[in-house]
Write an enzyme that holds these catalytic residues in place. Structure first.
Site, PDB file in Angstrom:
ATOM      1  N   ARG A   1      24.966  19.554 -16.667  1.00  0.00           N
ATOM      2  CA  ARG A   1      24.376  20.910 -16.698  1.00  0.00           C
ATOM      3  C   ARG A   1      23.301  21.535 -15.876  1.00  0.00           C
ATOM      4  O   ARG A   1      22.350  20.807 -15.628  1.00  0.00           O
ATOM      5  CB  ARG A   1      24.086  21.533 -18.066  1.00  0.00           C
ATOM      6  CG  ARG A   1      23.661  22.741 -18.351  1.00  0.00           C
ATOM      7  CD  ARG A   1      22.741  22.588 -19.592  1.00  0.00           C
ATOM      8  NE  ARG A   1      22.095  23.735 -19.914  1.00  0.00           N
ATOM      9  CZ  ARG A   1      21.665  24.437 -20.899  1.00  0.00           C
ATOM     10  NH1 ARG A   1      21.554  23.688 -21.949  1.00  0.00           N
ATOM     11  NH2 ARG A   1      20.717  25.448 -20.976  1.00  0.00           N
TER      12      ARG A   1
ATOM     13  N   HIS B   1      21.759  25.362 -13.944  1.00  0.00           N
ATOM     14  CA  HIS B   1      21.715  26.867 -13.633  1.00  0.00           C
ATOM     15  C   HIS B   1      21.377  27.099 -12.305  1.00  0.00           C
ATOM     16  O   HIS B   1      21.069  28.186 -11.755  1.00  0.00           O
ATOM     17  CB  HIS B   1      20.441  27.432 -14.366  1.00  0.00           C
ATOM     18  CG  HIS B   1      20.618  27.551 -15.952  1.00  0.00           C
ATOM     19  ND1 HIS B   1      21.861  27.829 -16.693  1.00  0.00           N
ATOM     20  CD2 HIS B   1      19.721  27.315 -17.028  1.00  0.00           C
ATOM     21  CE1 HIS B   1      21.497  27.747 -17.807  1.00  0.00           C
ATOM     22  NE2 HIS B   1      20.424  27.418 -18.071  1.00  0.00           N
TER      23      HIS B   1
ATOM     24  N   ARG C   1      28.308  36.547 -17.182  1.00  0.00           N
ATOM     25  CA  ARG C   1      28.051  37.418 -18.157  1.00  0.00           C
ATOM     26  C   ARG C   1      27.483  38.864 -17.636  1.00  0.00           C
ATOM     27  O   ARG C   1      26.632  38.587 -16.650  1.00  0.00           O
ATOM     28  CB  ARG C   1      27.113  36.846 -19.174  1.00  0.00           C
ATOM     29  CG  ARG C   1      26.979  37.930 -20.506  1.00  0.00           C
ATOM     30  CD  ARG C   1      26.016  37.105 -21.441  1.00  0.00           C
ATOM     31  NE  ARG C   1      26.412  37.615 -22.953  1.00  0.00           N
ATOM     32  CZ  ARG C   1      25.541  37.575 -23.699  1.00  0.00           C
ATOM     33  NH1 ARG C   1      24.545  36.312 -23.886  1.00  0.00           N
ATOM     34  NH2 ARG C   1      25.681  38.041 -25.112  1.00  0.00           N
TER      35      ARG C   1
ATOM     36  N   SER D   1      19.795  38.958 -23.425  1.00  0.00           N
ATOM     37  CA  SER D   1      19.863  37.683 -24.015  1.00  0.00           C
ATOM     38  C   SER D   1      18.586  36.844 -23.494  1.00  0.00           C
ATOM     39  O   SER D   1      17.938  36.044 -24.304  1.00  0.00           O
ATOM     40  CB  SER D   1      21.132  37.009 -23.733  1.00  0.00           C
ATOM     41  OG  SER D   1      21.170  35.785 -24.086  1.00  0.00           O
TER      42      SER D   1
ATOM     43  N   TYR E   1      32.332  35.770 -19.542  1.00  0.00           N
ATOM     44  CA  TYR E   1      31.845  35.537 -20.777  1.00  0.00           C
ATOM     45  C   TYR E   1      32.517  36.747 -21.905  1.00  0.00           C
ATOM     46  O   TYR E   1      33.146  36.054 -23.039  1.00  0.00           O
ATOM     47  CB  TYR E   1      30.365  35.831 -21.273  1.00  0.00           C
ATOM     48  CG  TYR E   1      29.695  35.870 -22.691  1.00  0.00           C
ATOM     49  CD1 TYR E   1      28.927  34.637 -22.992  1.00  0.00           C
ATOM     50  CD2 TYR E   1      29.616  36.738 -23.472  1.00  0.00           C
ATOM     51  CE1 TYR E   1      28.513  34.632 -24.278  1.00  0.00           C
ATOM     52  CE2 TYR E   1      29.164  36.921 -24.716  1.00  0.00           C
ATOM     53  CZ  TYR E   1      28.524  35.840 -24.979  1.00  0.00           C
ATOM     54  OH  TYR E   1      27.977  35.935 -26.352  1.00  0.00           O
TER      55      TYR E   1
ATOM     56  N   THR F   1      34.475  26.330 -31.529  1.00  0.00           N
ATOM     57  CA  THR F   1      33.491  27.036 -30.640  1.00  0.00           C
ATOM     58  C   THR F   1      33.276  28.266 -30.736  1.00  0.00           C
ATOM     59  O   THR F   1      32.761  28.919 -29.894  1.00  0.00           O
ATOM     60  CB  THR F   1      34.148  26.533 -29.184  1.00  0.00           C
ATOM     61  OG1 THR F   1      35.369  27.104 -28.794  1.00  0.00           O
ATOM     62  CG2 THR F   1      34.180  25.143 -28.781  1.00  0.00           C
ATOM     63  N   SER F   2      33.685  28.846 -31.972  1.00  0.00           N
ATOM     64  CA  SER F   2      33.292  30.132 -32.182  1.00  0.00           C
ATOM     65  C   SER F   2      31.908  30.422 -32.561  1.00  0.00           C
ATOM     66  O   SER F   2      31.137  29.368 -32.963  1.00  0.00           O
ATOM     67  CB  SER F   2      33.847  30.770 -33.564  1.00  0.00           C
ATOM     68  OG  SER F   2      33.516  29.987 -34.584  1.00  0.00           O
TER      69      SER F   2
ATOM     70  N   PHE G   1      18.159  30.610 -31.244  1.00  0.00           N
ATOM     71  CA  PHE G   1      18.786  30.227 -30.227  1.00  0.00           C
ATOM     72  C   PHE G   1      20.163  31.220 -29.987  1.00  0.00           C
ATOM     73  O   PHE G   1      20.653  31.415 -29.003  1.00  0.00           O
ATOM     74  CB  PHE G   1      18.763  28.786 -29.741  1.00  0.00           C
ATOM     75  CG  PHE G   1      19.662  28.452 -28.457  1.00  0.00           C
ATOM     76  CD1 PHE G   1      18.938  28.619 -27.318  1.00  0.00           C
ATOM     77  CD2 PHE G   1      21.055  27.992 -28.534  1.00  0.00           C
ATOM     78  CE1 PHE G   1      19.603  28.265 -26.214  1.00  0.00           C
ATOM     79  CE2 PHE G   1      21.667  27.734 -27.547  1.00  0.00           C
ATOM     80  CZ  PHE G   1      21.240  27.832 -26.417  1.00  0.00           C
TER      81      PHE G   1
HETATM   82  N1  LIG Z   1      30.166  30.118 -29.233  1.00  0.00           N
HETATM   83  C1  LIG Z   1      29.611  31.111 -28.927  1.00  0.00           C
HETATM   84  N2  LIG Z   1      30.124  32.347 -28.595  1.00  0.00           N
HETATM   85  C2  LIG Z   1      29.586  33.445 -28.149  1.00  0.00           C
HETATM   86  N3  LIG Z   1      28.208  33.331 -27.709  1.00  0.00           N
HETATM   87  C3  LIG Z   1      27.488  32.418 -27.281  1.00  0.00           C
HETATM   88  C4  LIG Z   1      28.173  30.927 -28.163  1.00  0.00           C
HETATM   89  N4  LIG Z   1      27.319  29.870 -27.897  1.00  0.00           N
HETATM   90  C5  LIG Z   1      26.356  30.588 -27.472  1.00  0.00           C
HETATM   91  N5  LIG Z   1      26.498  31.831 -27.263  1.00  0.00           N
HETATM   92  C6  LIG Z   1      25.517  33.009 -26.735  1.00  0.00           C
HETATM   93  O1  LIG Z   1      25.088  32.595 -25.603  1.00  0.00           O
HETATM   94  C7  LIG Z   1      23.853  32.790 -25.113  1.00  0.00           C
HETATM   95  C8  LIG Z   1      23.014  31.677 -24.682  1.00  0.00           C
HETATM   96  O2  LIG Z   1      23.515  31.286 -23.504  1.00  0.00           O
HETATM   97  P1  LIG Z   1      23.083  29.779 -22.844  1.00  0.00           P
HETATM   98  O3  LIG Z   1      23.848  28.892 -23.689  1.00  0.00           O
HETATM   99  O4  LIG Z   1      23.477  29.922 -21.598  1.00  0.00           O
HETATM  100  O5  LIG Z   1      21.610  29.828 -22.958  1.00  0.00           O
HETATM  101  C9  LIG Z   1      23.136  33.447 -26.418  1.00  0.00           C
HETATM  102  O6  LIG Z   1      23.816  34.861 -26.385  1.00  0.00           O
HETATM  103  P2  LIG Z   1      22.866  36.103 -27.212  1.00  0.00           P
HETATM  104  O7  LIG Z   1      21.556  36.082 -26.874  1.00  0.00           O
HETATM  105  O8  LIG Z   1      23.272  37.371 -26.532  1.00  0.00           O
HETATM  106  O9  LIG Z   1      23.226  35.833 -28.633  1.00  0.00           O
HETATM  107  C10 LIG Z   1      24.044  32.783 -27.266  1.00  0.00           C
HETATM  108  O10 LIG Z   1      24.181  33.470 -28.621  1.00  0.00           O
HETATM  109  C1  LIG Z   2      13.004  25.217 -18.329  1.00  0.00           C
HETATM  110  C2  LIG Z   2      13.185  26.253 -19.300  1.00  0.00           C
HETATM  111  C3  LIG Z   2      13.914  25.909 -20.505  1.00  0.00           C
HETATM  112  C4  LIG Z   2      15.258  26.024 -20.573  1.00  0.00           C
HETATM  113  C5  LIG Z   2      16.067  25.418 -21.652  1.00  0.00           C
HETATM  114  C6  LIG Z   2      15.393  24.859 -22.647  1.00  0.00           C
HETATM  115  O1  LIG Z   2      16.101  24.646 -23.587  1.00  0.00           O
HETATM  116  S1  LIG Z   2      17.445  24.354 -23.839  1.00  0.00           S
HETATM  117  O2  LIG Z   2      17.931  23.307 -22.633  1.00  0.00           O
HETATM  118  O3  LIG Z   2      18.196  25.765 -23.562  1.00  0.00           O
HETATM  119  O4  LIG Z   2      17.738  23.728 -25.142  1.00  0.00           O
HETATM  120  C7  LIG Z   2      14.003  25.003 -22.628  1.00  0.00           C
HETATM  121  C8  LIG Z   2      13.269  25.191 -21.549  1.00  0.00           C
END
Ligand SMILES: Nc1ncnc2c1ncn2[C@@H]1O[C@H](COP(=O)(O)O)[C@@H](OP(=O)(O)O)[C@H]1O
Ligand SMILES: CCc1ccc(OS(=O)(=O)O)cc1
Length: 315
Positions: free
Chosen positions: A126, A128, A150, A158, A213, A247-248, A275
């Protein structure tokens, strides 16, 4: 807060997620990942990493996953596909351990790279990272990438709430302040505009499955089927339906292997914002003022000029 949006939703927006899956190069001799230490850079505004122009030439990856928003979601989908819909197998570990986050480096925890180095190929990783910071060997080894985009407005919302609850990131300030920060690209992993453009522009030159998304929300089965094909798998209809169910948002919010409930409060304080927060399309309308929306649409038009991406702003 009362919704304060206007109804012109024509302009596109987005966020990002990436993921890499098995590929032909997995038959190549495996070599460990070799990334430099990121201890001092991982928590800086992500643009700071652009100083690493040719960051990690030694990196070799068999299987690779990238993301920015919707990451956890696509990770769970990919794992469910890899496990042929076996829910119990996906419960083997929290998602952060199943797919190492390669830019994560916070001692004394093992870094994402250290975790990746302990895994046999093929691996799903994974990140970013924007394209220009990805180690060249990912391209050279013909890795597969899944990128989840997204719309920018929902992404901003978010990310704002994530940064409020994430105790290792700088305080985002007020919504008004964060709005400016996000537009200027001074957020983790840099400018949304540059990130999306970067991945959109290379998608046809490499093995990139570019997902949205909003499409995943609208028709998860169809989008998951695309992922199955991209991974070179074939699954029965019943398994596909099971993956859609599991995965909902509702299921993943209750699932301790995906909802981050095991992450200590000094890292993710879910009493501030969960989260798994809302998981919807269009929450931006509960945050943007009319003036912010108009300004954002104009900035979007300028920054994304000539880019043929159309984002869905509401379902
Ligand atoms: N199964 C799922 N369906 C829809 N959205 C999801 C999801 N799992 C995670 N998310 C959403 O993805 C975002 C987090 O992204 P990431 O995993 O990249 O950090 C959050 O959005 P929101 O903050 O809009 O709820 C989270 O709720
Ligand atoms: C470095 C910032 C960061 C990003 C993601 C984190 O948590 S998680 O991987 O989404 O669980 C924590 C810190």
């Amino acid at each position: 807060m009362a919704p304060t949006y206007h109804t012109d939703t024509k302009s596109p927006t987005k966020s990002v997620s990436l993921l890499k899956v098995p590929c032909a190069s997995d038959t190549v001799v495996f070599e460990p990942l070799q990334l430099p230490s990121l201890e001092n850079t991982a928590l800086l505004p992500w643009n700071a990493l652009s100083v690493l122009t040719d960051p990690w030439p030694g990196l070799w990856a068999a299987n690779f996953q990238l993301e920015l928003e919707g990451t956890t979601w696509i990770q769970e989908i990919v794992d469910m596909i890899e496990q042929n819909g076996d829910v119990a197998k996906c419960q083997r570990a929290i998602i952060q351990h199943r797919h190492p986050f390669i830019e994560w480096a916070r001692p004394p925890q093992p870094s994402g790279v250290e975790k990746a180095n302990t895994m046999p190929s093929p691996r799903t990783l994974r990140t970013h990272l924007p394209t220009q910071l990805l180690p060249p060997s990912f391209w050279e080894n013909n890795c597969k990438f899944l990128y989840v985009a997204r719309n920018a407005k929902d992404c901003m919302v978010s990310y704002y709430h994530f940064q409020r609850m994430n105790q290792v990131l700088p305080d985002p300030g007020t919504w008004e302040e964060y709005f400016e920060t996000f537009i200027s690209g001074k957020v983790g992993w840099g400018s949304w505009f540059d990130h999306v453009k970067g991945w959109w522009e290379i998608k046809d030159r490499y093995q990139v499955l570019f997902l949205f998304y909003e499409d995943m929300k609208r028709d998860p089965k169809c989008e998951i089927q695309k992922v199955v094909q991209f991974m070179g798998k074939s699954l029965d209809e019943t398994v596909l339906d099971e993956i859609v169910q599991e995965t909902s948002f509702e299921k993943m919010k209750e699932n301790p292997m995906t909802n981050r409930s095991t992450v200590p409060k000094f890292i993710l304080d879910q009493s501030i914002s969960p989260f798994m927060r809302k998981g919807t399309v269009g929450d931006w309308k509960n945050h943007f003022t009319v003036a912010q929306n108009e300004r954002f649409d104009e900035i979007y038009r300028q920054k994304m000029e000539g880019i043929s991406i159309n984002f869905c702003m509401e379902l």
